[in-house]
Design a protein around this motif. Structure first.
Motif, PDB file in Angstrom:
ATOM      1  N   LEU A 132       0.833  -1.201   0.000  1.00  0.00           N
ATOM      2  CA  LEU A 132       0.000   0.000   0.000  1.00  0.00           C
ATOM      3  C   LEU A 132       0.868   1.250   0.000  1.00  0.00           C
ATOM      4  CD1 LEU A 132      -2.895   1.268   0.353  1.00  0.00           C
ATOM      5  CD2 LEU A 132      -2.494   1.129   2.821  1.00  0.00           C
ATOM      6  N   GLY A 133       0.730   2.076  -1.042  1.00  0.00           N
ATOM      7  CA  GLY A 133       1.459   3.342  -1.129  1.00  0.00           C
ATOM      8  C   GLY A 133       0.590   4.492  -0.648  1.00  0.00           C
ATOM      9  N   ILE A 134       1.186   5.408   0.115  1.00  0.00           N
ATOM     10  CA  ILE A 134       0.461   6.578   0.628  1.00  0.00           C
ATOM     11  C   ILE A 134       1.025   7.818  -0.052  1.00  0.00           C
ATOM     12  CG2 ILE A 134      -0.119   7.921   2.676  1.00  0.00           C
ATOM     13  CD1 ILE A 134       0.285   5.403   4.345  1.00  0.00           C
ATOM     14  N   ILE A 135       0.168   8.562  -0.746  1.00  0.00           N
ATOM     15  CA  ILE A 135       0.605   9.749  -1.486  1.00  0.00           C
ATOM     16  C   ILE A 135      -0.277  10.943  -1.127  1.00  0.00           C
ATOM     17  CG2 ILE A 135       1.501   8.379  -3.415  1.00  0.00           C
ATOM     18  CD1 ILE A 135      -1.017   9.127  -4.996  1.00  0.00           C
ATOM     19  N   GLY A 136       0.195  12.133  -1.434  1.00  0.00           N
ATOM     20  CA  GLY A 136      -0.599  13.334  -1.189  1.00  0.00           C
ATOM     21  C   GLY A 136       0.269  14.511  -0.803  1.00  0.00           C
ATOM     22  N   GLU A 137      -0.377  15.638  -0.504  1.00  0.00           N
ATOM     23  CA  GLU A 137       0.326  16.872  -0.168  1.00  0.00           C
ATOM     24  C   GLU A 137       1.053  16.734   1.168  1.00  0.00           C
ATOM     25  OE1 GLU A 137      -2.318  20.190  -0.284  1.00  0.00           O
ATOM     26  OE2 GLU A 137      -3.164  19.637  -2.232  1.00  0.00           O
ATOM     27  N   ASN A 138       1.992  17.648   1.412  1.00  0.00           N
ATOM     28  CA  ASN A 138       2.692  17.671   2.698  1.00  0.00           C
ATOM     29  C   ASN A 138       1.789  18.230   3.787  1.00  0.00           C
ATOM     30  OD1 ASN A 138       5.136  16.608   1.827  1.00  0.00           O
ATOM     31  ND2 ASN A 138       5.986  18.606   1.301  1.00  0.00           N
ATOM     32  N   GLY A 139       2.018  17.768   5.013  1.00  0.00           N
ATOM     33  CA  GLY A 139       1.367  18.368   6.169  1.00  0.00           C
ATOM     34  C   GLY A 139      -0.082  17.999   6.379  1.00  0.00           C
ATOM     35  N   ILE A 140      -0.558  16.913   5.743  1.00  0.00           N
ATOM     36  CA  ILE A 140      -1.974  16.560   5.930  1.00  0.00           C
ATOM     37  C   ILE A 140      -2.154  15.131   6.456  1.00  0.00           C
ATOM     38  CG2 ILE A 140      -2.931  18.228   4.309  1.00  0.00           C
ATOM     39  CD1 ILE A 140      -3.008  16.114   2.187  1.00  0.00           C
ATOM     40  N   GLY A 141      -1.093  14.584   7.085  1.00  0.00           N
ATOM     41  CA  GLY A 141      -1.311  13.382   7.878  1.00  0.00           C
ATOM     42  C   GLY A 141      -0.689  12.082   7.428  1.00  0.00           C
ATOM     43  N   LYS A 142       0.126  12.083   6.356  1.00  0.00           N
ATOM     44  CA  LYS A 142       0.667  10.806   5.863  1.00  0.00           C
ATOM     45  C   LYS A 142       1.614  10.167   6.890  1.00  0.00           C
ATOM     46  CE  LYS A 142       2.480  12.459   2.082  1.00  0.00           C
ATOM     47  NZ  LYS A 142       2.269  13.885   2.394  1.00  0.00           N
ATOM     48  N   SER A 143       2.616  10.940   7.325  1.00  0.00           N
ATOM     49  CA  SER A 143       3.552  10.437   8.333  1.00  0.00           C
ATOM     50  C   SER A 143       2.851  10.229   9.672  1.00  0.00           C
ATOM     51  CB  SER A 143       4.731  11.401   8.506  1.00  0.00           C
ATOM     52  OG  SER A 143       5.479  11.492   7.308  1.00  0.00           O
ATOM     53  N   THR A 144       1.874  11.076   9.964  1.00  0.00           N
ATOM     54  CA  THR A 144       1.114  10.944  11.214  1.00  0.00           C
ATOM     55  C   THR A 144       0.394   9.596  11.267  1.00  0.00           C
ATOM     56  OG1 THR A 144       0.764  13.331  11.174  1.00  0.00           O
ATOM     57  CG2 THR A 144      -0.598  12.075  12.694  1.00  0.00           C
ATOM     58  N   LEU A 145      -0.127   9.132  10.128  1.00  0.00           N
ATOM     59  CA  LEU A 145      -0.785   7.824  10.091  1.00  0.00           C
ATOM     60  C   LEU A 145       0.198   6.721  10.462  1.00  0.00           C
ATOM     61  CD1 LEU A 145      -3.036   5.802   9.455  1.00  0.00           C
ATOM     62  CD2 LEU A 145      -2.402   5.953   7.031  1.00  0.00           C
ATOM     63  N   LEU A 146       1.405   6.746   9.869  1.00  0.00           N
ATOM     64  CA  LEU A 146       2.384   5.706  10.179  1.00  0.00           C
ATOM     65  C   LEU A 146       2.796   5.749  11.650  1.00  0.00           C
ATOM     66  CD1 LEU A 146       4.852   5.410   7.151  1.00  0.00           C
ATOM     67  CD2 LEU A 146       2.698   4.255   7.570  1.00  0.00           C
ATOM     68  N   LYS A 147       2.986   6.949  12.196  1.00  0.00           N
ATOM     69  CA  LYS A 147       3.349   7.070  13.613  1.00  0.00           C
ATOM     70  C   LYS A 147       2.237   6.529  14.506  1.00  0.00           C
ATOM     71  CE  LYS A 147       6.363  11.132  13.047  1.00  0.00           C
ATOM     72  NZ  LYS A 147       7.623  10.491  13.417  1.00  0.00           N
ATOM     73  N   THR A 148       0.993   6.761  14.105  1.00  0.00           N
ATOM     74  CA  THR A 148      -0.150   6.245  14.870  1.00  0.00           C
ATOM     75  C   THR A 148      -0.185   4.720  14.808  1.00  0.00           C
ATOM     76  OG1 THR A 148      -1.397   8.259  14.340  1.00  0.00           O
ATOM     77  CG2 THR A 148      -2.657   6.388  15.182  1.00  0.00           C
ATOM     78  N   LEU A 149      -0.009   4.173  13.615  1.00  0.00           N
ATOM     79  CA  LEU A 149      -0.028   2.722  13.447  1.00  0.00           C
ATOM     80  C   LEU A 149       1.127   2.058  14.186  1.00  0.00           C
ATOM     81  CD1 LEU A 149      -0.941   2.434   9.640  1.00  0.00           C
ATOM     82  CD2 LEU A 149      -2.466   2.125  11.603  1.00  0.00           C
ATOM     83  N   ASN A 150       2.250   2.792  14.331  1.00  0.00           N
ATOM     84  CA  ASN A 150       3.416   2.236  15.033  1.00  0.00           C
ATOM     85  C   ASN A 150       3.331   2.439  16.546  1.00  0.00           C
ATOM     86  OD1 ASN A 150       5.994   0.883  14.724  1.00  0.00           O
ATOM     87  ND2 ASN A 150       6.917   2.783  15.469  1.00  0.00           N
ATOM     88  N   GLY A 151       2.316   3.203  17.001  1.00  0.00           N
ATOM     89  CA  GLY A 151       2.146   3.424  18.436  1.00  0.00           C
ATOM     90  C   GLY A 151       2.950   4.577  18.983  1.00  0.00           C
ATOM     91  N   ASP A 152       3.553   5.398  18.118  1.00  0.00           N
ATOM     92  CA  ASP A 152       4.354   6.537  18.585  1.00  0.00           C
ATOM     93  C   ASP A 152       3.478   7.697  19.049  1.00  0.00           C
ATOM     94  OD1 ASP A 152       6.659   5.151  18.029  1.00  0.00           O
ATOM     95  OD2 ASP A 152       6.854   5.968  16.009  1.00  0.00           O
TER      96      ASP A 152
END
Length: 646
Positions: A356-376
């Motif tokens: 699954l690839g995650i694409i889109g503009e900066n600053g709207i939650g892409k990295s935040t999703l991964l941090k959430t899924l990783n428990g950070d």
């Protein structure tokens, strides 16, 4: 415009970075410079700006630098704003100072013509309009407004002071100014770094139609494929020119290498055969002459050098996952992500083996999703649940290590204390940390080296689910290709964030598309998503045609009412221009007739040099006529449109 460096070199102390530079820039060229990290790409850009760092190279040609005229070179090297209290819009409008002053002059002349329409004022007004059109005065506002929006800035941002922006945002503003100022030679060093896909796509379109010359250093293969028409590769300190885009370069390089290798091997075999004959018969009186002739034949050969092997030094891995996961790997339902407030709500399901690839503009939650899924970070609502026997591995683009004083070897040993020294050295070697590189401290590693070390640690742990946040940042093209092969062969499940569209298209079989306040799941590859997106755009255009037509008619009627006086002046201007072009075309056609008559003269029948010169002049005139005819047609169409409006 022409800019040429012949047999140049760049050295720093005893180290020669580039030993043979033969590089040419022509008007409207779109050039890519490619090569491994550390090959000297940025050094070459610096040498184009500052010729003082150049010296004589190792080639046979005479060292020379040739410049036609005095080209304006634009290069984003350091950020320097004269007045940080200006707003972003005020800073960007500096680029258009000439157009804005001319616009003010036209407004003043328009007011003057309402009461005084003498010939000199009309002429001044007409000249100003022509100059305004040449400077793209009718489109400059749309140009900068679009650029600001595509680079991720809001309407509110336009009025913010420069001092209120972050360092990264200031870099973007400076980059925008550089692009919009349109220098004769635009030098771009990794322009897609830290830009999201929306901004990259806009930048592509802008550079494709850029009216002057662009030289790009980039590891973004899709970006290069869509823009450049020439590639210079730096390998072993030498530049090699290839015509075409990046894909063409790869094909040509392979063909050239194989041909040179084949020619070299054939010549070496022939030299060996001739030497063998000479050695056998050189001391026999009856055959000595023949033996000498074979040696002479070797001396007369144009010796073919053995081609350098591809610089294919890269990393690889064949790590196994610890345990198989269940069929369902991850379920997210109305998952709200963010820090102090939710910025996205996401629902999707992830199955074993999916990428699954995650694409889109900066600053709207892409990295935040991964941090959430990783428990950070904590979720802010909704649910997400991992399936049976899921073991995660997380690559953080920030690459924060606990102790930067550790060596590469220490980092691996502390993570895997049960491995022997030989096992650790072998694993590190597969990620290009061989020899003394294994004992470098983490604090001195480049971004690409840190990325390789982090990937090495993650993959050795054998996770069956990889969460990767911008894994290709700081990697050169060969590094990206290596990672692509590793991830294509990876047996587990993958979720990754990337702005590298080529990488996304190669790896992802499904997508999460992040937009402001909206996340869409797409079951398919990136190129399929683009096709669907284009189809939807065309459909929306069709649906809105009627509305747009009505609005345009209303606008045209209003313009017609307010500008009837000036429309008459514009018609006369266009008619005069058409008449002038017709005279120029007739004159050129007469010149062609004269040249063709010259070619038919008996004394020129065998003078091939003169015939070629005459033919070239005829061809040149035909090209000029074709260009004038195109201009004539455009002016007539414009005249017809204005007359119909009036």
């Amino acid at each position: 415009m022409n800019y040429k460096i012949t047999n140049g070199a760049v050295s720093f102390g005893a180290d020669t970075v580039l030993e043979e530079i033969n590089f040419e820039i022509k008007d409207r060229d779109k050039i890519a410079i490619v090569g491994r990290n550390g090959a000297g790409k940025s050094t070459l850009l610096n040498s184009i700006i500052d010729n003082n760092i150049l010296e004589e190279g190792v080639g046979e040609e005479k060292f020379n630098i040739y410049k036609q005229g005095n080209p304006n070179i634009g290069y984003l090297k350091q950020i320097n704003f004269e007045n940080s209290n200006l707003s972003m819009l005020e800073e960007i409008l500096k680029v258009y100072d000439n157009i804005i002053k001319l616009e003010e002059k036209i407004t003043s002349l328009t007011e003057k013509l309402q009461t005084n329409s003498d010939e000199s004022t009309i002429k001044e007004y007409t000249n100003a309009l022509e100059r305004f059109e040449i400077l793209d005065g009718y489109t400059y506002k749309k140009e900068y407004e679009t650029a600001i929006k595509k680079f991720g800035f809001s309407e509110e941002d336009k009025n913010k002071k420069i001092s209120e922006f972050s360092g990264g945002q200031k870099t973007k503003i400076a980059f925008l100014k550089l692009l919009l100022s349109k220098p004769d030679i635009l030098l771009l060093d990794e322009p897609t770094n830290h830009l999201d896909i929306t901004a990259i796509e806009w930048l592509e379109g802008y550079l494709k139609t850029y009216p002057k010359t662009v030289v790009i250093v980039s590891h973004d293969r899709m970006f290069l494929d869509r823009i450049v028409n020439k590639v210079y590769e730096i390998e072993y300190g030498k530049l090699t020119e290839y015509i075409g885009n990046y894909t063409d370069f790869e094909k040509q390089k392979k063909v050239n290498y194989e041909k040179q290798l084949k020619d070299y091997e054939y010549q070496q075999a022939e030299i060996k055969r001739l030497k063998s004959i000479a050695d056998r018969f050189r001391y026999k009186p009856t055959k000595a002459k023949m033996a000498l002739s074979k040696l002479k034949k070797i001396e007369q050969m144009d010796i073919i050098e053995e081609p350098n092997k591809y610089d294919m030094k890269t990393f690889h891995a064949n790590f196994n996952i610890q345990i198989e996961s269940g069929k369902m790997v991850l379920t997210a339902k109305d998952l709200k992500i963010g820090y102090d407030r939710p910025i996205q709500t996401i629902s999707f399901e992830l199955y074993k083996g999916q990428k699954l690839g995650i694409i889109g503009e900066n600053g709207i939650g892409k990295s935040t999703l991964l941090k959430t899924l990783n428990g950070d970070i904590q979720k802010l609502g909704g649910e997400f649940e991992y399936g049976y026997h899921v073991v995660r591995g997380y690559f953080d683009q920030q690459m924060e290590f606990l102790n930067t004083e550790n060596t590469v070897f220490d980092e691996m040993y502390n993570t895997f204390p049960n491995l022997t020294t030989t096992q650790i050295r072998t694993i590190l070697g597969s990620f290009l940390f061989s020899g003394e590189d294994a004992f470098k401290k983490i604090k001195v590693l480049s971004g690409g080296e840190k990325g390789r070390l982090q990937l090495c640690k993650i993959l050795k742990q054998g996770p069956n689910l990889l969460l990767l946040d911008e894994p290709t940042n700081h990697m050169d093209i060969l590094g990206k290709e290596s990672l692509e092969e590793m991830l294509k062969e990876y047996k587990g499940t993958l979720i990754f964030v990337s702005h590298d569209r080529y990488f996304v298209n190669k790896i992802a079989d499904s997508l999460l598309i992040f937009e402001k306040n909206k996340v869409t799941y797409f079951n398919g590859r990136y190129e399929e998503y683009l096709r669907k997106k284009e189809e939807n755009v065309e459909e929306n255009i069709t649906l809105n045609n009627e509305k747009n037509l009505k609005e345009n008619v209303m606008k045209e009627d209003k313009t017609k009412a307010n500008n009837s006086y000036f429309i008459g002046k514009e018609i006369n201007r266009i008619r005069n221009k058409i008449s002038k072009i017709e005279k120029e075309i007739n004159q050129k056609e007469e010149e062609i007739k004269s040249l063709e008559a010259e070619m038919l003269k008996d004394e020129n029948n065998t003078d091939y040099v003169k015939l070629k010169e005459l033919e070239e002049n005829v061809q040149k005139l035909n090209f000029e006529i074709e260009a004038k005819m195109k201009e004539w047609e455009e002016l007539n169409s414009e005249l017809e449109r204005i007359e119909n409006q009036n």
